[in-house]
Design a protein around this motif. Structure first.
Motif, PDB file in Angstrom:
ATOM      1  N   ASP A  91      47.854  41.781  45.630  1.00 12.42           N
ATOM      2  CA  ASP A  91      47.749  42.015  44.190  1.00 12.42           C
ATOM      3  C   ASP A  91      46.446  42.468  43.694  1.00 12.42           C
ATOM      4  N   CYS A  92      45.628  41.760  44.552  1.00 12.28           N
ATOM      5  CA  CYS A  92      44.055  41.942  43.939  1.00 12.28           C
ATOM      6  C   CYS A  92      43.564  43.207  43.963  1.00 12.28           C
ATOM      7  N   VAL A  93      44.197  44.198  44.730  1.00  7.02           N
ATOM      8  CA  VAL A  93      43.650  45.489  44.794  1.00  7.02           C
ATOM      9  C   VAL A  93      44.676  46.570  44.110  1.00  7.02           C
ATOM     10  N   ASP A  94      45.651  46.060  43.610  1.00  5.69           N
ATOM     11  CA  ASP A  94      46.872  46.594  43.026  1.00  5.69           C
ATOM     12  C   ASP A  94      46.317  47.303  41.665  1.00  5.69           C
ATOM     13  N   GLU A  95      46.052  48.430  41.397  1.00  8.72           N
ATOM     14  CA  GLU A  95      45.846  49.001  40.046  1.00  8.72           C
ATOM     15  C   GLU A  95      46.591  48.503  39.018  1.00  8.72           C
ATOM     16  N   GLU A  96      47.934  48.532  39.086  1.00  8.58           N
ATOM     17  CA  GLU A  96      48.914  48.260  37.935  1.00  8.58           C
ATOM     18  C   GLU A  96      48.842  46.705  37.650  1.00  8.58           C
ATOM     19  N   VAL A  97      48.413  45.875  38.694  1.00  7.17           N
ATOM     20  CA  VAL A  97      48.605  44.305  38.390  1.00  7.17           C
ATOM     21  C   VAL A  97      47.192  44.078  37.562  1.00  7.17           C
ATOM     22  N   GLY A  98      46.004  45.012  38.002  1.00  2.90           N
ATOM     23  CA  GLY A  98      44.802  44.491  37.533  1.00  2.90           C
ATOM     24  C   GLY A  98      43.814  43.878  38.435  1.00  2.90           C
ATOM     25  N   SER A  99      42.620  43.705  37.890  1.00  2.00           N
ATOM     26  CA  SER A  99      41.595  43.199  38.871  1.00  2.00           C
ATOM     27  C   SER A  99      41.666  41.700  39.040  1.00  2.00           C
ATOM     28  N   CYS A 100      41.469  41.193  40.275  1.00  2.00           N
ATOM     29  CA  CYS A 100      41.276  39.711  40.407  1.00  2.00           C
ATOM     30  C   CYS A 100      40.100  39.146  39.911  1.00  2.00           C
ATOM     31  N   PRO A 101      40.166  37.999  39.260  1.00  2.00           N
ATOM     32  CA  PRO A 101      38.699  37.441  38.715  1.00  2.00           C
ATOM     33  C   PRO A 101      37.819  37.131  39.786  1.00  2.00           C
ATOM     34  N   ASN A 102      38.404  36.942  41.125  1.00  2.00           N
ATOM     35  CA  ASN A 102      37.389  36.548  41.999  1.00  2.00           C
ATOM     36  C   ASN A 102      37.014  37.617  42.776  1.00  2.00           C
ATOM     37  N   MET A 103      37.191  38.896  42.512  1.00  2.00           N
ATOM     38  CA  MET A 103      36.826  40.216  43.311  1.00  2.00           C
ATOM     39  C   MET A 103      35.439  40.276  43.623  1.00  2.00           C
ATOM     40  N   ASN A 104      34.485  39.945  42.808  1.00  2.00           N
ATOM     41  CA  ASN A 104      33.200  40.000  42.840  1.00  2.00           C
ATOM     42  C   ASN A 104      32.814  38.847  43.951  1.00  2.00           C
ATOM     43  N   ASP A 105      33.202  37.667  44.004  1.00  2.00           N
ATOM     44  CA  ASP A 105      32.479  36.711  44.942  1.00  2.00           C
ATOM     45  C   ASP A 105      33.830  36.405  46.008  1.00  2.00           C
ATOM     46  N   CYS A 106      34.704  37.229  46.464  1.00  2.00           N
ATOM     47  CA  CYS A 106      35.530  37.038  47.531  1.00  2.00           C
ATOM     48  C   CYS A 106      35.335  37.985  48.535  1.00  2.00           C
ATOM     49  N   ALA A 107      34.834  37.621  49.650  1.00  2.00           N
ATOM     50  CA  ALA A 107      34.559  38.450  50.831  1.00  2.00           C
ATOM     51  C   ALA A 107      35.866  38.954  51.297  1.00  2.00           C
ATOM     52  N   THR A 108      36.951  38.321  51.051  1.00  2.00           N
ATOM     53  CA  THR A 108      38.337  38.883  51.496  1.00  2.00           C
ATOM     54  C   THR A 108      38.809  40.343  50.872  1.00  2.00           C
ATOM     55  N   SER A 109      38.381  40.298  49.693  1.00  2.00           N
ATOM     56  CA  SER A 109      38.427  41.505  48.833  1.00  2.00           C
ATOM     57  C   SER A 109      38.135  42.961  49.530  1.00  2.00           C
ATOM     58  N   ILE A 110      37.264  42.882  50.304  1.00  2.00           N
ATOM     59  CA  ILE A 110      36.821  43.983  50.807  1.00  2.00           C
ATOM     60  C   ILE A 110      37.651  44.274  52.110  1.00  2.00           C
ATOM     61  N   VAL A 111      38.369  43.488  52.761  1.00  2.00           N
ATOM     62  CA  VAL A 111      39.268  43.693  53.688  1.00  2.00           C
ATOM     63  C   VAL A 111      40.569  44.342  52.788  1.00  2.00           C
TER      64      VAL A 111
END
Length: 144
Positions: A91-111
């Motif tokens: 969900d954190c990279v799903d444009e329809e769901v929206g951005s995750c609040p941890n996106m800037n701090d979470c290294a796994t978001s890059i994966v």
């Protein structure tokens, strides 16, 4: 991520319509026999494709379905997103769901972003016309 039978069969249904495009409508029963998929299930899928105007229905004894566009105008991504919904792995990279609040701090978001971009790169750059060509090669009808 796992693609359901609905998404896989929708691709096969659209491919079958493209391969059998003689400007005469193609009957679900014929697709069902060729693809070895229940005609009842194909009717559910064709309904989704028809509502989205990916196909058009012709009624009557000589009726069936036709593509509304040329095969090169459909991408695998269009068909899969219609039948499956979002193709984002999380969900954190799903444009329809929206951005995750941890996106800037979470290294796994890059994966997840890299994975999402890779999936989109593949499915949005393969057309129904490509699938037709690949199927004809597999059938030994010509080589690319």
């Amino acid at each position: 991520m796992k693609i359901s039978t609905k998404g896989r069969y929708a691709l096969r249904l659209m491919l079958d319509l493209a391969l059998n495009d003689t400007e005469k409508p193609v009957r679900i029963r014929d697709i069902s026999e060729r693809q070895k998929i229940s005609d009842k299930y194909l009717e559910q899928i064709i309904s989704i494709l028809n509502k989205a105007r990916f196909v058009r229905s012709i009624r009557g004894p000589q009726g069936g379905y036709l593509l509304t566009k040329k095969p090169e105008e459909y991408t695998v991504g269009m068909i899969l997103r219609l039948t499956e919904g979002s193709m984002a792995p999380v969900d954190c990279v799903d444009e329809e769901v929206g951005s995750c609040p941890n996106m800037n701090d979470c290294a796994t978001s890059i994966v997840w972003k890299k994975l999402n971009d890779s999936i989109s790169e593949v499915i949005d750059n393969i057309t129904l016309a490509d699938l037709v060509d690949w199927q004809l090669v597999k059938n030994g009808e010509y080589s690319i």
